[in-house]
Design an enzyme around this catalytic site. Sequence first.
Site, PDB file in Angstrom:
ATOM      1  N   GLN A 382      -4.611  -1.516   0.647  1.00  0.00           N
ATOM      2  CA  GLN A 382      -5.002  -2.353  -0.481  1.00  0.00           C
ATOM      3  C   GLN A 382      -6.495  -2.640  -0.440  1.00  0.00           C
ATOM      4  O   GLN A 382      -7.053  -3.002   0.588  1.00  0.00           O
ATOM      5  CB  GLN A 382      -4.221  -3.671  -0.463  1.00  0.00           C
ATOM      6  CG  GLN A 382      -2.743  -3.519  -0.755  1.00  0.00           C
ATOM      7  CD  GLN A 382      -2.459  -3.140  -2.204  1.00  0.00           C
ATOM      8  OE1 GLN A 382      -3.334  -3.206  -3.072  1.00  0.00           O
ATOM      9  NE2 GLN A 382      -1.222  -2.733  -2.472  1.00  0.00           N
ATOM     10  N   ASP A 484       5.996   0.677  -4.318  1.00  0.00           N
ATOM     11  CA  ASP A 484       4.567   0.489  -4.590  1.00  0.00           C
ATOM     12  C   ASP A 484       3.936   1.866  -4.781  1.00  0.00           C
ATOM     13  O   ASP A 484       3.211   2.363  -3.927  1.00  0.00           O
ATOM     14  CB  ASP A 484       3.911  -0.257  -3.428  1.00  0.00           C
ATOM     15  CG  ASP A 484       2.457  -0.616  -3.715  1.00  0.00           C
ATOM     16  OD1 ASP A 484       2.038  -0.493  -4.876  1.00  0.00           O
ATOM     17  OD2 ASP A 484       1.737  -0.992  -2.769  1.00  0.00           O
ATOM     18  N   CYS A 512      -0.089  -1.164  -9.974  1.00  0.00           N
ATOM     19  CA  CYS A 512      -1.498  -1.444 -10.242  1.00  0.00           C
ATOM     20  C   CYS A 512      -1.884  -1.010 -11.653  1.00  0.00           C
ATOM     21  O   CYS A 512      -3.014  -1.218 -12.085  1.00  0.00           O
ATOM     22  CB  CYS A 512      -2.392  -0.738  -9.209  1.00  0.00           C
ATOM     23  SG  CYS A 512      -2.260   1.056  -9.232  1.00  0.00           S
ATOM     24  N   GLU A 555      -2.534  -6.454 -10.341  1.00  0.00           N
ATOM     25  CA  GLU A 555      -1.245  -5.935  -9.888  1.00  0.00           C
ATOM     26  C   GLU A 555      -0.134  -6.714 -10.587  1.00  0.00           C
ATOM     27  O   GLU A 555      -0.268  -7.919 -10.849  1.00  0.00           O
ATOM     28  CB  GLU A 555      -1.093  -6.106  -8.374  1.00  0.00           C
ATOM     29  CG  GLU A 555      -2.058  -5.279  -7.550  1.00  0.00           C
ATOM     30  CD  GLU A 555      -1.542  -3.892  -7.222  1.00  0.00           C
ATOM     31  OE1 GLU A 555      -0.339  -3.640  -7.439  1.00  0.00           O
ATOM     32  OE2 GLU A 555      -2.340  -3.062  -6.745  1.00  0.00           O
TER      33      GLU A 555
END
Length: 588
Positions: A382, A484, A512, A555
Amino acid sequence: MEAVQPDESQAITEHPQGIADKLENDEFAYLKHDGFSSEAFKIEIKNLPKHYGYAELKKLIIKTLTLNACKIKIPKQNSSFVFVCLRSDEDRTKALDALNGYKWRGNVLKAVPANPIKDPLIRKRKNEDIEDDASRTKQIKTAVESSEPLGNVPYEEQLVMKQQIIDDVLKHFKVELRRAIRFQGKFKMSEYLNPTFEMLPIVPSPQTSGYRNKCEFSIGRDASGEIQVGSRVGSYQSGSIYVESTDGFKMSPQKMKDAANIFKKFVAKSELDVFSPVTCEGYFRQLTIRLHNDDKEMMLIVGIHPQKMTEIEKEKLQNDLVKFFTEEDGKCLNVTSLYYEEIEKRQSGQQGNVIKHLYGSTHVHDFIHGLKFRISPTSFFQGNTKAAEKLYQEIINFAGITPSTTVLDVCCGTGTIGLCCSKLSKKVYGMEIIPQAIEDAKHNAQVNDIKNSYFAVGNADDLITTMIKQANVNDDENIVAIVDPPRAGLSTKSIQQLRNSKKIQRLVYVSCSPKQAIKNFIDLCKNSTKTMKGVPFEPKIVRAVDMFPNTNHCELVVMFERKKVEEPKEDVEENNEVTTEENADGQE
């Protein structure tokens, strides 16, 4: 198409300036470069079926018909025609023979040769009839304006704007879900038509400037011709190929900006020129900087376009880089890890660039939720470490993990999310397509003395069902899937496997790029079909986390749960019929 085939008899001088001069008038000169020659061997495939996916089309072209395609261009979703670039005239002839008259999903395909497109940069310059380079940049946003459009907006107002963006995305999701269900022609389950969920307020970033732990700086020239290590202004398509300094950026830490400016001195002193996207000449192309552990650890990755450099020339450059950062101007940066990377057009089947460790540690490290994480040069981590703490806490809260829960970490990267969940769960199973990231994940588990985690290298399409079986959860237990994925989201095949696994009763999706994730959301929630056999999910809680202050992005975390309803009777019968046929085929 308006383009015409280039005159192959026209030769281009090998001198870079000669190529540049030629390009000012020749909209097809770019085809002479190896990286773009496939555009000259392009075909158009017509009469495609109404509904198909990119993955399906790619499988037909590359696997089923074994065509040597290097690029597939779909003008728009479900377009009735596409363009495919081949590697040679022989490959193009083979493709035309194979595709013409081929029946695919009820449609008889037709294939014809297609002309290459004109160079967008040269075409734009001709159309605008611009006298000099400096005036051309007046129409282009600056690097700061493009990358940090909210940089001059007070942070509280930024959060309000981002919350509105997410609200609009979710409204669009509801509209598209209703449309998808109507397309299926099933109206019995009216509760699907207006999904309701709890919307929690956006989580702000603890740090709003200097928060980026990774930046990729382009190397090139500005409008005045001076060497710059910074950010590309505009794009090739827009007619801008310049690079601007990022001194005015808010997201990049000062230490990163200092490193970019110091490295510019190395480039300026070198005998090697910077890369030019116009001529495809030049060597210095990109500088990637990772800054972690409260700025104590800095990794530099110098990206080179090697062209025809000999091994001796490459070795000299690498030695010069080490000397610069250990003995010369770059010494003040205290670089802890230095890499050399070769950036060229990737060949078929190639997953990454050539990368070589030159100096210092092979990794950098950072800390989230009290755990130490090792990070490789190519691994995903991240980009905002302090905000990642907030993001992961939201994921854990949404997942509702208990000591009997097994966590399926899809697209796990270096294992950060799964390992942060491990102390609360029974087991963690993670998967990631990048081998080095999985090595890091296993190392991170070992360093943090975590013994209930298992990580595997591979595509999620191939591993989701396998790892669910491997988890072997008891009847009174379940699996929480945490997804993710990259910006584009998961493939339809991966969503199918998540839908079809009855053990997964809860799924936390982290995106994202929420707009691009809508398709995945719809596939998770729409009525059951022959491929999406499981009971649909429904969104329960939604929350945005601001990982990217001063930009339009954030996000989005969505918690989905299985609907507490029986499957539609008509679908159950369909599925039973399919199962019977499959069993009959298996017995035969």
